[in-house]
Design a protein around this motif. Sequence first.
Motif, PDB file in Angstrom:
ATOM      1  N   VAL A   1      -4.364   2.861   1.219  1.00  0.00           N
ATOM      2  CA  VAL A   1      -5.312   3.165   0.156  1.00  0.00           C
ATOM      3  C   VAL A   1      -6.351   2.227   0.103  1.00  0.00           C
ATOM      4  O   VAL A   1      -7.607   2.395   0.033  1.00  0.00           O
ATOM      5  CB  VAL A   1      -4.679   3.083  -1.145  1.00  0.00           C
ATOM      6  N   VAL A   2      -6.105   1.032   0.378  1.00  0.00           N
ATOM      7  CA  VAL A   2      -7.362  -0.388   0.589  1.00  0.00           C
ATOM      8  C   VAL A   2      -8.196   0.142   1.715  1.00  0.00           C
ATOM      9  O   VAL A   2      -9.270   0.018   1.715  1.00  0.00           O
ATOM     10  CB  VAL A   2      -6.680  -1.581   0.636  1.00  0.00           C
ATOM     11  N   VAL A   3      -7.585   0.602   3.002  1.00  0.00           N
ATOM     12  CA  VAL A   3      -8.599   0.992   4.098  1.00  0.00           C
ATOM     13  C   VAL A   3      -9.441   2.208   3.718  1.00  0.00           C
ATOM     14  O   VAL A   3     -10.575   2.292   4.039  1.00  0.00           O
ATOM     15  CB  VAL A   3      -7.637   1.268   5.090  1.00  0.00           C
TER      16      VAL A   3
ATOM     17  N   LEU B   1       4.202  -1.182   0.752  1.00  0.00           N
ATOM     18  CA  LEU B   1       3.073  -2.002   1.388  1.00  0.00           C
ATOM     19  C   LEU B   1       2.189  -1.232   2.399  1.00  0.00           C
ATOM     20  O   LEU B   1       0.929  -1.247   2.339  1.00  0.00           O
ATOM     21  CB  LEU B   1       3.621  -3.223   2.455  1.00  0.00           C
ATOM     22  N   ILE B   2       2.757  -0.105   3.232  1.00  0.00           N
ATOM     23  CA  ILE B   2       1.880   0.702   3.851  1.00  0.00           C
ATOM     24  C   ILE B   2       1.107   1.489   3.206  1.00  0.00           C
ATOM     25  O   ILE B   2      -0.085   1.753   3.494  1.00  0.00           O
ATOM     26  CB  ILE B   2       2.670   1.441   5.021  1.00  0.00           C
ATOM     27  N   GLU B   3       1.716   1.967   2.049  1.00  0.00           N
ATOM     28  CA  GLU B   3       0.776   2.766   1.227  1.00  0.00           C
ATOM     29  C   GLU B   3      -0.359   2.117   0.593  1.00  0.00           C
ATOM     30  O   GLU B   3      -1.338   2.742   0.546  1.00  0.00           O
ATOM     31  CB  GLU B   3       1.635   3.381   0.193  1.00  0.00           C
TER      32      GLU B   3
END
Length: 164
Positions: A47-49, A41-43
């Motif tokens: 990427v979205v940010v 989830l952190i990855e």
Amino acid sequence: MKASHSFDRRSSIGPASIRRPSIRRSLKRAPGRTAQAGFSLIEIILVVVLIGGIVAFAATRILGGGDRAKVNLAKAQVQTLAEKVQQFENDTGNLPGSLDELVTAPGNASGWLGPYSKAAELKDPWNHAFEYTVPGDGQPFDLVSLGKDGKPGGTSVDADIKYQ
């Protein structure tokens, strides 16, 4: 009756004589190891940010060009409208009392050959009316676009654009 010769498979030559070790593969993973089937989830959030930051940067560069284009358009409109005022003066012998006289003939104007302009051309790119004063400051007339904010003064896109 038994065959008189004995046949030993291990001593014979040929593909049948090659012993293959039995291969046993376990479908189970060794205890303590976890299977990683995708992204955490952190990855995904990272990427979205990052993509959002790139899009925001690109949007400001692209959309910021719109203001610059409107300033250049306003400069061209001021020059064009000033030429129309001068054409009105050449035809009638007087400067127009207001910019509306470029669109409709004033009652007292002899020699009026207009319309010299369309009503829509009397507004700047930000939809503000051009400021027109007769007499001008050191010239026969002043013609000004008040910029994006529509107020006198300002800097950048809010700066006044005057006929020179």
